[in-house]
Design a protein around this motif. Structure first.
Motif, PDB file in Angstrom:
ATOM      1  N   GLU A 171       0.546  -0.959   0.032  1.00 43.84           N
ATOM      2  CA  GLU A 171      -0.002   0.003  -0.071  1.00 43.84           C
ATOM      3  C   GLU A 171       0.982   1.401   0.030  1.00 43.84           C
ATOM      4  N   ALA A 172       1.950   1.142   0.819  1.00 49.05           N
ATOM      5  CA  ALA A 172       2.740   2.303   0.765  1.00 49.05           C
ATOM      6  C   ALA A 172       3.311   2.629  -0.675  1.00 49.05           C
ATOM      7  N   ALA A 173       3.953   1.586  -1.315  1.00 44.13           N
ATOM      8  CA  ALA A 173       4.296   1.557  -2.554  1.00 44.13           C
ATOM      9  C   ALA A 173       3.376   2.373  -3.766  1.00 44.13           C
ATOM     10  N   MET A 174       2.311   1.812  -3.457  1.00 42.29           N
ATOM     11  CA  MET A 174       1.269   2.326  -4.506  1.00 42.29           C
ATOM     12  C   MET A 174       0.779   3.806  -4.198  1.00 42.29           C
ATOM     13  N   LEU A 175       0.956   4.210  -2.932  1.00 46.81           N
ATOM     14  CA  LEU A 175       0.673   5.558  -2.523  1.00 46.81           C
ATOM     15  C   LEU A 175       1.955   6.477  -3.111  1.00 46.81           C
ATOM     16  N   GLN A 176       3.023   5.771  -3.252  1.00 43.08           N
ATOM     17  CA  GLN A 176       4.097   6.633  -4.197  1.00 43.08           C
ATOM     18  C   GLN A 176       4.128   6.364  -5.454  1.00 43.08           C
ATOM     19  N   GLY A 177       2.936   5.769  -6.001  1.00 42.02           N
ATOM     20  CA  GLY A 177       2.859   5.863  -7.527  1.00 42.02           C
ATOM     21  C   GLY A 177       3.171   4.622  -8.231  1.00 42.02           C
ATOM     22  N   PHE A 178       4.159   3.425  -7.349  1.00 45.05           N
ATOM     23  CA  PHE A 178       4.369   2.369  -8.133  1.00 45.05           C
ATOM     24  C   PHE A 178       3.177   1.423  -8.378  1.00 45.05           C
ATOM     25  N   PRO A 179       3.475   0.660  -9.407  1.00 37.77           N
ATOM     26  CA  PRO A 179       2.181  -0.409  -9.987  1.00 37.77           C
ATOM     27  C   PRO A 179       2.170  -1.495  -8.913  1.00 37.77           C
ATOM     28  N   ARG A 180       1.010  -2.019  -8.797  1.00 36.77           N
ATOM     29  CA  ARG A 180       1.038  -3.279  -7.850  1.00 36.77           C
ATOM     30  C   ARG A 180       1.910  -4.379  -8.049  1.00 36.77           C
ATOM     31  N   SER A 181       2.486  -4.555  -9.062  1.00 37.57           N
ATOM     32  CA  SER A 181       3.294  -5.456  -9.727  1.00 37.57           C
ATOM     33  C   SER A 181       4.752  -5.312  -9.421  1.00 37.57           C
ATOM     34  N   TYR A 182       5.112  -4.046  -8.856  1.00 36.44           N
ATOM     35  CA  TYR A 182       6.523  -3.575  -8.815  1.00 36.44           C
ATOM     36  C   TYR A 182       7.200  -4.420  -7.754  1.00 36.44           C
ATOM     37  N   SER A 183       8.352  -4.982  -8.418  1.00 34.15           N
ATOM     38  CA  SER A 183       9.323  -5.843  -7.648  1.00 34.15           C
ATOM     39  C   SER A 183      10.370  -4.998  -6.861  1.00 34.15           C
ATOM     40  N   PHE A 184      10.676  -5.100  -5.459  1.00 31.10           N
ATOM     41  CA  PHE A 184      11.319  -4.360  -4.878  1.00 31.10           C
ATOM     42  C   PHE A 184      12.780  -5.195  -4.322  1.00 31.10           C
ATOM     43  N   ILE A 185      12.405  -6.544  -4.029  1.00 33.65           N
ATOM     44  CA  ILE A 185      13.444  -7.468  -3.542  1.00 33.65           C
ATOM     45  C   ILE A 185      13.120  -8.862  -4.440  1.00 33.65           C
ATOM     46  N   PRO A 186      14.582  -9.481  -4.620  1.00 31.85           N
ATOM     47  CA  PRO A 186      14.122 -10.950  -5.318  1.00 31.85           C
ATOM     48  C   PRO A 186      13.061 -11.890  -4.578  1.00 31.85           C
ATOM     49  N   ASP A 187      12.416 -12.536  -5.526  1.00 27.30           N
ATOM     50  CA  ASP A 187      11.580 -13.679  -5.155  1.00 27.30           C
ATOM     51  C   ASP A 187      12.058 -14.342  -3.776  1.00 27.30           C
TER      52      ASP A 187
END
Length: 355
Positions: free
Chosen positions: A299-315
């Motif tokens: 939710e924080a990432a989406m409030l920063q404008g990132f899409p829901r699928s954005y990957s921040f760390i490896p799986d």
């Protein structure tokens, strides 16, 4: 849209890639992201076409940027030099250069100076920078502007809720061009609400996560904080709580100046400025509007404008609230990157039509 190949960009202090991703969405070819933090490699290279270089911008050789720009029709040097005295980048750079705590205040803005040096050595056609508003009051900002000889320059403090970002966040924004006059308009785009951005995510409890999205994960709450958030009203303060739930700092006169601590967001309004500690209920107005928990990392990432699928760390990497929260909170909002990219693309389009 202008073909992306015609504007080649390098993103300094690229972080998790918010600016890179936004510029790409505008049609700009970001070829390289540079940051001192190795954690930025995955989000940059996983979500964008850019390559990542782990390097200290303070000692970066300008030839690195010049090699990326070679053969490009138009070139763009972009970046957000971290100016928070306790940011990851600033701490690492200070440690590397042997700067002690007593010198931190004077060194706080030095990365802006290094940005200016790279501009002067590489001479890009276009420049964009975003930063914290207090930079405008610092001598280093006047020095930065004085160093932009040969450029048309405009800058202003932008309220991000006016560009469609669901945050009450102010940023200093600068754009410059060798091609001709350029200006930042007075933005008045429709405001996005918290609900319009995160309202459709599955409900989760404090300490739990969505089985289909491990970043839609909320931090745990103590029994006391669970009671506190249960008594918190959207947009309210800790003053809504029963007296027995208030902490000692709240009853002190000094505590009265921090009403948004332990606050809930409101569905029908933009959220607060997303910080590196946004996953903690007690760190600001980061309580979910209706669920008894802090907002999740997703939710924080989406409030920063990132899409829901954005990957921040490896799986395969375990989720760390501190690490992912740092990447999200330090990022340039994607929405701002897209708006700046659109301005630059339109500027180059007008220039090429005249020539």
């Amino acid at each position: 849209m202008l073909k992306s190949e015609r504007i080649v960009a390098v993103d300094l202090f690229c972080g998790a890639g918010g600016l890179t991703y936004g510029l790409e969405r505008a049609g700009i070819n970001v070829k390289l992201g540079i940051d001192i933090d190795p954690a930025c490699a995955h989000p940059i290279e996983k979500n964008s076409k850019a390559k990542f270089l782990q390097a200290d911008v303070a000692t970066l050789d300008g030839s690195v940027v010049e090699n990326v720009f070679a053969g490009a029709k138009f070139t763009l040097l972009a970046g957000c030099a971290p100016c928070q005295p306790f940011s990851t980048y600033s701490r690492a750079a200070k440690q590397k250069h042997g700067i002690g705590a007593g010198e931190a205040r004077s060194e706080e803005w030095r990365l802006v100076e290094y940005f200016g040096k790279l501009i002067r050595s590489t001479q890009p056609d276009l420049i964009t920078m975003e930063n914290v508003p207090p930079l405008a009051l610092q001598p280093v900002f006047k020095e930065f502007l004085d160093g932009l000889e040969g450029y048309f320059v405009d800058w202003k403090i932008v309220e991000c809720s006016n560009i469609g970002l669901p945050q009450t966040r102010k940023r200093l924004v600068l754009i410059a061009s060798k091609l001709g006059p350029i200006s930042i308009p007075e933005f008045a785009l429709p405001k996005k609400t918290t609900k319009s951005v995160i309202g459709n995510l599955p409900a989760i409890a404090a300490g739990a996560h969505d089985p289909y999205d491990r970043l839609h994960r909320a931090s745990k709450l103590s029994s006391t904080n669970l009671k506190r958030i249960q008594h918190s009203l959207p947009g309210g303060t800790w003053r809504d709580w029963p007296d027995d739930l208030r902490s000692s700092c709240h009853v002190k006169e000094s505590g009265a100046t921090y009403p948004s601590v332990y606050g809930r967001m409101k569905w029908d309004a933009p959220g607060p400025t997303i910080t590196t500690q946004c996953f903690g209920y007690g760190n600001g107005r980061f309580g979910h509007p209706e669920q008894d928990r802090a907002i999740s990392l997703r939710e924080a990432a989406m409030l920063q404008g990132f899409p829901r699928s954005y990957s921040f760390i490896p799986d395969e990497e375990a989720v760390s609230f501190a690490k992912v929260g740092r990447l999200i909170g330090n990022a340039v909002p994607v929405t701002l990157g897209k708006v700046l990219g659109d301005l630059l693309v339109e500027h180059v389009k007008l220039y090429t039509e005249r020539h």
